[in-house]
Write a protein that holds these residues in place. Structure first.
Motif, short mmCIF file in Angstrom:
data_model
loop_
_atom_site.label_atom_id
_atom_site.label_comp_id
_atom_site.label_asym_id
_atom_site.label_seq_id
_atom_site.Cartn_x
_atom_site.Cartn_y
_atom_site.Cartn_z
N PHE A 6 0.85 -1.19 0.00
CA PHE A 6 0.00 0.00 0.00
C PHE A 6 0.88 1.24 0.00
O PHE A 6 1.88 1.28 0.73
N PRO A 7 0.50 2.23 -0.77
CA PRO A 7 1.35 3.42 -0.88
C PRO A 7 1.36 4.26 0.40
O PRO A 7 2.33 4.97 0.66
N SER A 8 0.30 4.18 1.16
CA SER A 8 0.18 5.02 2.35
C SER A 8 -1.02 4.55 3.15
O SER A 8 -1.76 3.66 2.72
N LYS A 9 -1.20 5.15 4.29
CA LYS A 9 -2.39 4.81 5.07
C LYS A 9 -3.65 5.18 4.29
O LYS A 9 -4.63 4.43 4.29
N SER A 10 -3.62 6.33 3.63
CA SER A 10 -4.78 6.73 2.83
C SER A 10 -5.09 5.69 1.76
O SER A 10 -6.26 5.40 1.48
N GLY A 11 -4.05 5.14 1.15
CA GLY A 11 -4.26 4.09 0.17
C GLY A 11 -4.92 2.87 0.77
O GLY A 11 -5.80 2.25 0.15
N LEU A 12 -4.51 2.55 1.98
CA LEU A 12 -5.14 1.42 2.67
C LEU A 12 -6.60 1.71 2.98
O LEU A 12 -7.47 0.84 2.82
N VAL A 13 -6.88 2.93 3.39
CA VAL A 13 -8.26 3.30 3.68
C VAL A 13 -9.12 3.17 2.43
O VAL A 13 -10.24 2.64 2.48
N GLN A 14 -8.58 3.61 1.31
CA GLN A 14 -9.34 3.51 0.06
C GLN A 14 -9.58 2.05 -0.31
O GLN A 14 -10.67 1.68 -0.76
N ALA A 15 -8.56 1.23 -0.13
CA ALA A 15 -8.73 -0.20 -0.43
C ALA A 15 -9.79 -0.80 0.49
O ALA A 15 -10.61 -1.63 0.08
N ALA A 74 -11.72 17.90 4.44
CA ALA A 74 -10.81 17.31 3.47
C ALA A 74 -11.52 16.47 2.42
O ALA A 74 -11.77 15.30 2.61
N ASP A 75 -11.83 17.06 1.30
CA ASP A 75 -12.52 16.30 0.27
C ASP A 75 -11.53 15.48 -0.54
O ASP A 75 -11.27 15.77 -1.70
N GLY A 76 -11.00 14.47 0.08
CA GLY A 76 -10.07 13.59 -0.59
C GLY A 76 -10.79 12.44 -1.25
O GLY A 76 -12.02 12.43 -1.33
#
Lengths: 205, 205
Positions: free
Chosen positions: A58-67, A127-129
């Motif tokens: 995973f590229p980052s924690k955010s990437g994990l959250v998206q997954a 944060a509209d990510g």
DNA sequence: ATCTTGACAGACAGATCTGTCTACATCAAG
DNA sequence: CTTGATGTAGACAGATCTGTCTGTCAAGAT
């Protein structure tokens, strides 16, 4: 497959690849405690995985959250549609309030803690990510599915019925989360029946 | 709820006592970005207050959160009841759907970001601390108020009407938060009317 | 037999967060 | 005038969080 060296502190035997263990552990912790409250260190510890193994997948924690959100969306929708289909097959005819019956099964689960997507938006600040976008997309797809179901149930103006039903659905979810009262599904069923009756009587518009 | 925070929108840090400045700044930031995402450092910086001034007035961040929830509860309830009373006085008779009309005023505010108490529980993980209890208490009091209003509107079985109405209310709040669509109040009004009609027709049980 | 791949273990940097502490300023009351 | 209450400014400790880095190991591929 890859053998497992590290055991999991008495947890179930670590199954699957490192990526899979990380994702399933994260899914459990993110849902139970929230995304922000769950640190990477805890995830990799409970998954029995090295930190670099996590960052390789995973590229980052955010990437994990998206997954996590992607998988949650796919699994939840699949479960919901299948459970609803089971009810329809059993009763012979579709009925709007069956949506609430299926929700009732979900609410009864011991680890129920509301809707992961609502919870994410609630804790997300502004944060509209990409995470937020996934949550919105999930609700859009659910509403589209409900509209299709309303159509199959012969409800007039199924799009409006779905918009109304979504208010009831989200309300039942949040009320269950806020009160722990398992009776919310019954109230939602009553409200969904009311929607169908109201639209049939032309009381809506 | 507009007049509630109108106090320190662009106000300078010299307004009010240090405690008051901290509390109003915290209220704004906690609601806009969530409790966990808002650090003490940012609160004291925006409030123009020294760190020790903060810790002289509040025992901890958790204490500040509780003070925020206490005030939010009091102010929101007062605003809600007053706005509803205004509608009743204008129309001459109370009607269940007026609850939705008042919610619509709230939803239209630029900084609307859902219900602070729902958001808190959503981001709270599990930790059943005092914050969570305040959120539950808020919802209980709101439900009791709605029951009283339903009784005044002549709805049969006002307690059941309130339980149903709470599902609609929370649903409308969350749907507005998740979609940004201002039309949710209208849908909620329609659903609340349906509750009253259904109970009057004895369709409920 | 060696090379590559995937994984584990753990140290580390840099940032941030809560809460404590010292030092100094202002002002009102005894 | 002194004392106490209140305030600002900012350093600091200890914890925690994300992300990077080095080292080691096992097993399959070449």
């Amino acid at each position: 497959m890859a053998p497992m060296y590290a055991s999991n502190e008495g947890d179930e035997p670590t199954a699957g690849s490192a990526r899979e263990r990380v994702l399933s552990t994260a899914a459990r912790l993110f849902y139970a405690h929230g995304v922000r409250a769950t640190g990477i260190d805890r995830i990799i510890a409970e998954a029995g995985v090295a930190k670099m193994s996590f960052y390789r997948h995973f590229p980052s924690k955010s990437g994990l959250v998206q997954a996590f959100l992607d998988r949650r969306h796919a699994q939840w929708m699949a479960w919901f549609e299948a459970a609803l289909q089971r009810r329809v097959a059993q009763a012979g005819v579709p009925r709007l309030s069956m949506l609430a019956d299926v929700l009732g099964e979900w609410f009864a689960q011991a680890d129920f803690r509301g809707c992961a997507f609502i919870n994410l938006v609630a804790e997300d600040g502004e944060a509209d990510g990409p995470e937020r976008a996934l949550a919105f997309a999930h609700k859009l797809e659910l509403q589209a599915f409900v509209a299709g179901f309303a159509r199959s149930a012969g409800v007039p103006d199924p799009d409006r019925a779905a918009a109304l039903a979504m208010v009831v659905i989200e309300g039942a979810i949040v009320r269950t989360q806020m009160t722990g009262d398992a009776a919310m599904a019954g109230l939602a069923a009553r409200l969904l029946d009311g929607i169908a009756i109201g639209l049939r009587d032309g009381r809506a518009s």
